[in-house]
Design an enzyme around this catalytic site. Structure first.
Site, short mmCIF file in Angstrom:
data_model
loop_
_atom_site.label_atom_id
_atom_site.label_comp_id
_atom_site.label_asym_id
_atom_site.label_seq_id
_atom_site.Cartn_x
_atom_site.Cartn_y
_atom_site.Cartn_z
N GLY A 199 -6.72 -7.15 -8.76
CA GLY A 199 -5.29 -7.07 -9.04
C GLY A 199 -4.66 -8.40 -8.68
NE ARG A 200 0.43 -6.64 -7.34
CZ ARG A 200 0.80 -5.40 -7.65
NH1 ARG A 200 1.64 -5.18 -8.63
NH2 ARG A 200 0.36 -4.37 -6.95
CB SER A 257 1.64 -8.84 4.74
OG SER A 257 2.04 -7.88 5.70
CG HIS A 280 -3.03 -3.52 8.79
ND1 HIS A 280 -3.13 -2.22 8.38
CD2 HIS A 280 -2.53 -4.20 7.73
CE1 HIS A 280 -2.72 -2.11 7.13
NE2 HIS A 280 -2.34 -3.30 6.71
N GLY A 340 0.84 -1.20 0.00
CA GLY A 340 0.00 0.00 0.00
C GLY A 340 0.87 1.25 0.00
C1 GLV Z 1 -0.02 -3.81 4.16
O1 GLV Z 1 -1.11 -3.38 4.44
C2 GLV Z 1 0.78 -3.35 3.07
O2 GLV Z 1 0.41 -2.36 2.43
O3 GLV Z 1 1.82 -3.95 2.81
#
Ligand code: GLV
Ligand code: GLV
Length: 324
Positions: free
Chosen positions: A158-159, A292, A289, A80
């Protein structure tokens, strides 16, 4: 003398090793799990050539002015980039690196986990089991909604959207539909997804999964109007950015039963205060959040962000550079 770099957070081991062994830069790091205070950051960036940051830092005109004219590369350890003022960076000729692709699998996995957790009411269920609510086996108790035969709407193909759809397909999803700024046939064809209007997306989706970037165009687009067109049985999932959602409207939609449930990995603000009304709802699953957050991926993100930074400082092509 070597280029000076400021690193705004403890970097996972893989990236840190690259930084230490490069011999190419002298760096100072805010070696903490918590964000560097803004005042401190504004002081530390003075005169730097490169900045390695994470998504909690606002990289805006004030910060770029504080850094001064030597700054030529900003590398963010994130896919992001809504925390970066792209116009200010472009104006100053600063190059920007980011970390797409390496986190796609982890984010897609987490999105599927959150979706199932929300649709099959797993947090509610474990809470009931642990706190005495499990009186007996009951016919409709804790019933939720299944993916089999469902229509899944992907907002932003997207991906990541594609990776989510590929993982959901084996659950026997009947149909994929998607919205985006324009059709993406090369991705859509891989999952036989149909390009639809926002209106159709709201009306048809049993599961609506948001995985688009936060931009001026997507700010607050998941609002009252959208929720009011959704089915009472539909599930809303967001693993992109909280800003895409109007949270008051989402609260109303959940509280009044306009939609069945929501699963959110992202909110505004972050952290969401524990007193926030969304936390009072049984049909809202909120994660801090973590999409990842696997060891493999966070290490890969740190390596990529570091390599982007070093390449940029050398004046070379970055592995993943944002087009400004
Ligand atoms: C997580 O939200 C990122 O943008 O990597
Ligand atoms: C459920 O456990 C069943 O036997 O139907």
């Amino acid at each position: 003398t070597l280029p000076r770099v400021y690193v705004t957070r403890s970097v996972p081991p893989d990236g840190l090793e690259i930084l230490r062994n490069s011999g190419q830069v002298q760096f100072e790091m805010w070696d903490s799990d918590d964000p560097v205070p803004r005042e401190e950051l504004l002081k530390r960036v003075k005169g730097i050539d490169g900045l390695l940051c994470v998504l909690t830092e606002k990289i805006d005109a004030e910060l770029l002015d504080a850094a001064g004219p030597n700054l030529r590369v900003v590398s963010t350890m994130s896919v992001g980039y809504d925390h970066l003022s792209l116009s200010e960076l472009k104006k100053r000729g600063i190059r920007v690196g980011y970390t797409p692709d390496v986190l796609t699998d982890a984010v897609a996995e987490l999105t599927v986990a959150l979706l199932l957790c929300t649709s099959r009411r797993l947090t509610e269920a474990t809470h009931e089991a642990k706190t005495g609510g499990w009186g007996t086996w009951r016919t409709l108790w804790l019933c939720g909604y299944e993916l089999a035969n469902s229509t899944v709407g992907i907002m932003g193909l997207g991906r990541i959207g594609l990776a989510i759809a590929e993982r959901l397909k084996p659950f026997k999803v009947k149909k994929f539909i998607y919205t985006d700024v324009a059709p993406r046939p090369e991705l859509a064809n891989q999952i036989q997804a149909e390009y639809v209007s926002m209106d159709e997306m709201a009306k048809q989706s049993d599961f609506l999964v948001v995985c688009c970037a936060l931009t001026p165009e997507t700010q607050g687009i998941c609002n009252k109007e959208l929720f009011s067109k959704m089915k009472k049985t539909s599930i809303f999932i967001n693993t992109s950015r909280g800003g895409v959602v109007n949270q008051e409207d989402l609260y109303d939609a959940l509280a009044t039963g306009q939609i069945a449930a929501a699963g959110l990995d992202v909110t505004v603000p972050e952290p969401l205060p524990t007193s926030h009304p969304l936390f009072s709802l049984k049909n809202c699953v909120i994660l801090p959040h973590i999409a990842s957050a696997s060891f493999t991926t966070r290490n890969a993100m740190s390596s990529l962000a570091t390599n982007n930074l070093l390449a940029g400082l050398r004046g070379n092509a970055m592995e993943k550079e944002l087009k400004l």
